[in-house]
Design a protein around this motif. Structure first.
Motif, PDB file in Angstrom:
ATOM      1  N   LYS A  56       0.845  -1.186   0.000  1.00 52.59           N
ATOM      2  CA  LYS A  56       0.000   0.000   0.000  1.00 52.59           C
ATOM      3  C   LYS A  56       0.884   1.239   0.000  1.00 52.59           C
ATOM      4  O   LYS A  56       1.988   1.215   0.532  1.00 52.59           O
ATOM      5  CB  LYS A  56      -0.913   0.008   1.233  1.00 52.59           C
ATOM      6  N   ILE A  57       0.380   2.300  -0.584  1.00 54.77           N
ATOM      7  CA  ILE A  57       1.151   3.540  -0.651  1.00 54.77           C
ATOM      8  C   ILE A  57       1.490   4.048   0.748  1.00 54.77           C
ATOM      9  O   ILE A  57       2.576   4.553   0.987  1.00 54.77           O
ATOM     10  CB  ILE A  57       0.419   4.612  -1.502  1.00 54.77           C
ATOM     11  N   SER A  58       0.560   3.874   1.702  1.00 49.69           N
ATOM     12  CA  SER A  58       0.815   4.334   3.073  1.00 49.69           C
ATOM     13  C   SER A  58       1.947   3.528   3.720  1.00 49.69           C
ATOM     14  O   SER A  58       2.742   4.078   4.487  1.00 49.69           O
ATOM     15  CB  SER A  58      -0.445   4.263   3.924  1.00 49.69           C
ATOM     16  N   THR A  59       2.034   2.252   3.412  1.00 42.28           N
ATOM     17  CA  THR A  59       3.110   1.413   3.949  1.00 42.28           C
ATOM     18  C   THR A  59       4.458   1.905   3.428  1.00 42.28           C
ATOM     19  O   THR A  59       5.421   2.054   4.187  1.00 42.28           O
ATOM     20  CB  THR A  59       2.892  -0.063   3.565  1.00 42.28           C
ATOM     21  N   TRP A  60       4.530   2.168   2.137  1.00 41.02           N
ATOM     22  CA  TRP A  60       5.751   2.694   1.529  1.00 41.02           C
ATOM     23  C   TRP A  60       6.108   4.047   2.144  1.00 41.02           C
ATOM     24  O   TRP A  60       7.268   4.291   2.501  1.00 41.02           O
ATOM     25  CB  TRP A  60       5.561   2.803   0.017  1.00 41.02           C
ATOM     26  N   MET A  61       5.118   4.910   2.304  1.00 39.17           N
ATOM     27  CA  MET A  61       5.381   6.242   2.860  1.00 39.17           C
ATOM     28  C   MET A  61       5.872   6.140   4.305  1.00 39.17           C
ATOM     29  O   MET A  61       6.800   6.852   4.700  1.00 39.17           O
ATOM     30  CB  MET A  61       4.139   7.119   2.769  1.00 39.17           C
ATOM     31  N   TYR A  62       5.249   5.270   5.096  1.00 39.20           N
ATOM     32  CA  TYR A  62       5.716   5.066   6.466  1.00 39.20           C
ATOM     33  C   TYR A  62       7.163   4.594   6.478  1.00 39.20           C
ATOM     34  O   TYR A  62       7.979   5.067   7.271  1.00 39.20           O
ATOM     35  CB  TYR A  62       4.847   4.037   7.204  1.00 39.20           C
ATOM     36  N   GLN A 129      -3.249   1.477  11.740  1.00 32.86           N
ATOM     37  CA  GLN A 129      -2.648   0.629  10.723  1.00 32.86           C
ATOM     38  C   GLN A 129      -2.796  -0.825  11.161  1.00 32.86           C
ATOM     39  O   GLN A 129      -2.567  -1.143  12.325  1.00 32.86           O
ATOM     40  CB  GLN A 129      -1.156   0.955  10.569  1.00 32.86           C
ATOM     41  N   PRO A 130      -3.176  -1.714  10.263  1.00 30.92           N
ATOM     42  CA  PRO A 130      -3.278  -3.136  10.632  1.00 30.92           C
ATOM     43  C   PRO A 130      -1.894  -3.701  10.964  1.00 30.92           C
ATOM     44  O   PRO A 130      -0.882  -3.231  10.459  1.00 30.92           O
ATOM     45  CB  PRO A 130      -3.863  -3.800   9.383  1.00 30.92           C
ATOM     46  N   TYR A 131      -1.877  -4.724  11.807  1.00 28.11           N
ATOM     47  CA  TYR A 131      -0.609  -5.330  12.205  1.00 28.11           C
ATOM     48  C   TYR A 131       0.188  -5.811  10.997  1.00 28.11           C
ATOM     49  O   TYR A 131       1.414  -5.763  11.003  1.00 28.11           O
ATOM     50  CB  TYR A 131      -0.840  -6.484  13.178  1.00 28.11           C
ATOM     51  N   GLU A 133       0.436  -4.406   8.081  1.00 23.86           N
ATOM     52  CA  GLU A 133       1.157  -3.268   7.508  1.00 23.86           C
ATOM     53  C   GLU A 133       2.272  -2.794   8.435  1.00 23.86           C
ATOM     54  O   GLU A 133       3.343  -2.391   7.973  1.00 23.86           O
ATOM     55  CB  GLU A 133       0.201  -2.117   7.212  1.00 23.86           C
ATOM     56  N   ILE A 134       2.019  -2.821   9.743  1.00 28.39           N
ATOM     57  CA  ILE A 134       3.057  -2.440  10.698  1.00 28.39           C
ATOM     58  C   ILE A 134       4.249  -3.374  10.512  1.00 28.39           C
ATOM     59  O   ILE A 134       5.397  -2.927  10.420  1.00 28.39           O
ATOM     60  CB  ILE A 134       2.523  -2.502  12.145  1.00 28.39           C
ATOM     61  N   ALA A 135       3.973  -4.658  10.451  1.00 30.36           N
ATOM     62  CA  ALA A 135       5.035  -5.651  10.288  1.00 30.36           C
ATOM     63  C   ALA A 135       5.791  -5.445   8.980  1.00 30.36           C
ATOM     64  O   ALA A 135       7.028  -5.456   8.947  1.00 30.36           O
ATOM     65  CB  ALA A 135       4.439  -7.054  10.346  1.00 30.36           C
ATOM     66  N   GLU A 136       5.054  -5.243   7.900  1.00 34.33           N
ATOM     67  CA  GLU A 136       5.680  -5.062   6.593  1.00 34.33           C
ATOM     68  C   GLU A 136       6.548  -3.809   6.565  1.00 34.33           C
ATOM     69  O   GLU A 136       7.662  -3.817   6.051  1.00 34.33           O
ATOM     70  CB  GLU A 136       4.592  -4.972   5.510  1.00 34.33           C
ATOM     71  N   LEU A 138       8.028  -2.281   9.075  1.00 35.84           N
ATOM     72  CA  LEU A 138       9.183  -2.356   9.967  1.00 35.84           C
ATOM     73  C   LEU A 138      10.076  -3.567   9.719  1.00 35.84           C
ATOM     74  O   LEU A 138      11.117  -3.721  10.355  1.00 35.84           O
ATOM     75  CB  LEU A 138       8.709  -2.355  11.424  1.00 35.84           C
ATOM     76  N   GLY A 139       9.637  -4.456   8.821  1.00 33.93           N
ATOM     77  CA  GLY A 139      10.449  -5.627   8.510  1.00 33.93           C
ATOM     78  C   GLY A 139      10.455  -6.660   9.625  1.00 33.93           C
ATOM     79  O   GLY A 139      11.467  -7.322   9.858  1.00 33.93           O
ATOM     80  N   ILE A 140       9.329  -6.780  10.318  1.00 34.80           N
ATOM     81  CA  ILE A 140       9.185  -7.787  11.371  1.00 34.80           C
ATOM     82  C   ILE A 140       7.971  -8.649  11.029  1.00 34.80           C
ATOM     83  O   ILE A 140       7.215  -8.327  10.112  1.00 34.80           O
ATOM     84  CB  ILE A 140       9.024  -7.135  12.774  1.00 34.80           C
ATOM     85  N   THR A 141       7.772  -9.720  11.773  1.00 35.30           N
ATOM     86  CA  THR A 141       6.612 -10.560  11.516  1.00 35.30           C
ATOM     87  C   THR A 141       5.371  -9.920  12.127  1.00 35.30           C
ATOM     88  O   THR A 141       5.452  -9.097  13.040  1.00 35.30           O
ATOM     89  CB  THR A 141       6.789 -11.971  12.118  1.00 35.30           C
ATOM     90  N   GLU A 142       4.223 -10.330  11.625  1.00 37.40           N
ATOM     91  CA  GLU A 142       2.962  -9.824  12.157  1.00 37.40           C
ATOM     92  C   GLU A 142       2.803 -10.220  13.621  1.00 37.40           C
ATOM     93  O   GLU A 142       2.343  -9.430  14.447  1.00 37.40           O
ATOM     94  CB  GLU A 142       1.796 -10.350  11.322  1.00 37.40           C
ATOM     95  N   VAL A 143       3.196 -11.436  13.961  1.00 33.11           N
ATOM     96  CA  VAL A 143       3.124 -11.898  15.352  1.00 33.11           C
ATOM     97  C   VAL A 143       4.016 -11.024  16.235  1.00 33.11           C
ATOM     98  O   VAL A 143       3.619 -10.616  17.331  1.00 33.11           O
ATOM     99  CB  VAL A 143       3.527 -13.391  15.452  1.00 33.11           C
ATOM    100  N   ASN A 144       5.216 -10.720  15.754  1.00 29.04           N
ATOM    101  CA  ASN A 144       6.135  -9.870  16.505  1.00 29.04           C
ATOM    102  C   ASN A 144       5.533  -8.480  16.720  1.00 29.04           C
ATOM    103  O   ASN A 144       5.658  -7.901  17.803  1.00 29.04           O
ATOM    104  CB  ASN A 144       7.472  -9.780  15.776  1.00 29.04           C
ATOM    105  N   ALA A 145       4.884  -7.941  15.701  1.00 26.49           N
ATOM    106  CA  ALA A 145       4.238  -6.627  15.832  1.00 26.49           C
ATOM    107  C   ALA A 145       3.155  -6.665  16.907  1.00 26.49           C
ATOM    108  O   ALA A 145       3.039  -5.744  17.725  1.00 26.49           O
ATOM    109  CB  ALA A 145       3.656  -6.186  14.492  1.00 26.49           C
TER     110      ALA A 145
END
Length: 164
Positions: A56-62, A129-131, A133-136, A138-145
């Motif tokens: 998503k564009i917001s993920t890239w922008m973040y 933001q859904p987990y 997208e947060i994970a994506e 920051l380069g971590i897993t969704e579970v880690n987020a």
């Protein structure tokens, strides 16, 4: 103005809140906040052609905004800090409700004390933001987020009670 420039300008207009949040979270003065905002927009422009639409564009922008903020923060942390916590500037979000404004200021103060990754997790969580997208971002897993956010909720609660 070219079509590309207009598209980019529209993108910044639609998502400036995201950039403002990152700028506010990683700076301590209004001047630094403006400088970081401009630097993020510049970095977004420089990497605009490389955005392939795989996220998503917001993920890239973040991702670009956080990387820019963290990089600048690391550079500035090598120089002596002259700002006191009491001098931190926060924009008024609620003009009519002073209690909410104080709570928001306290929350910003507390969040700014967190390490960079945790700060980003909280900021994106507060921005709904859904987990995934947060994970994506920051380069971590969704579970880690999810685990980080659950731990951070307790940490934030404890810190806010300490300051209250």
């Amino acid at each position: 103005m070219s079509v590309k420039e207009q598209e980019f300008s529209d993108l910044i207009q639609q998502n400036q809140g995201l950039i403002i949040k990152v700028s506010r979270m990683y700076t301590n003065t209004p001047e630094d906040e403006q400088d970081l905002f401009q630097e993020i927009v510049l970095q977004l422009w420089r990497s605009y052609d490389s955005f392939r639409g795989q996220s998503k564009i917001s993920t890239w922008m973040y991702r670009v905004a956080l990387n820019t903020a963290i990089t600048l923060f690391k550079k500035s942390s090598k120089s002596p800090k002259v700002d006191e916590l009491n001098d931190v500037h926060f924009g008024k979000v609620y003009d009519s409700d002073e209690d909410k404004n104080e709570q928001i200021q306290l929350l910003y103060t507390v969040i700014k004390q967190l390490p960079d990754v945790e700060k980003a997790v909280v900021m994106m969580y507060l921005d709904d933001q859904p987990y995934k997208e947060i994970a994506e971002t920051l380069g971590i897993t969704e579970v880690n987020a999810r685990v980080k956010m659950n731990r951070l909720k307790k940490t934030l609660k404890d810190l806010m009670q300490k300051y209250a």
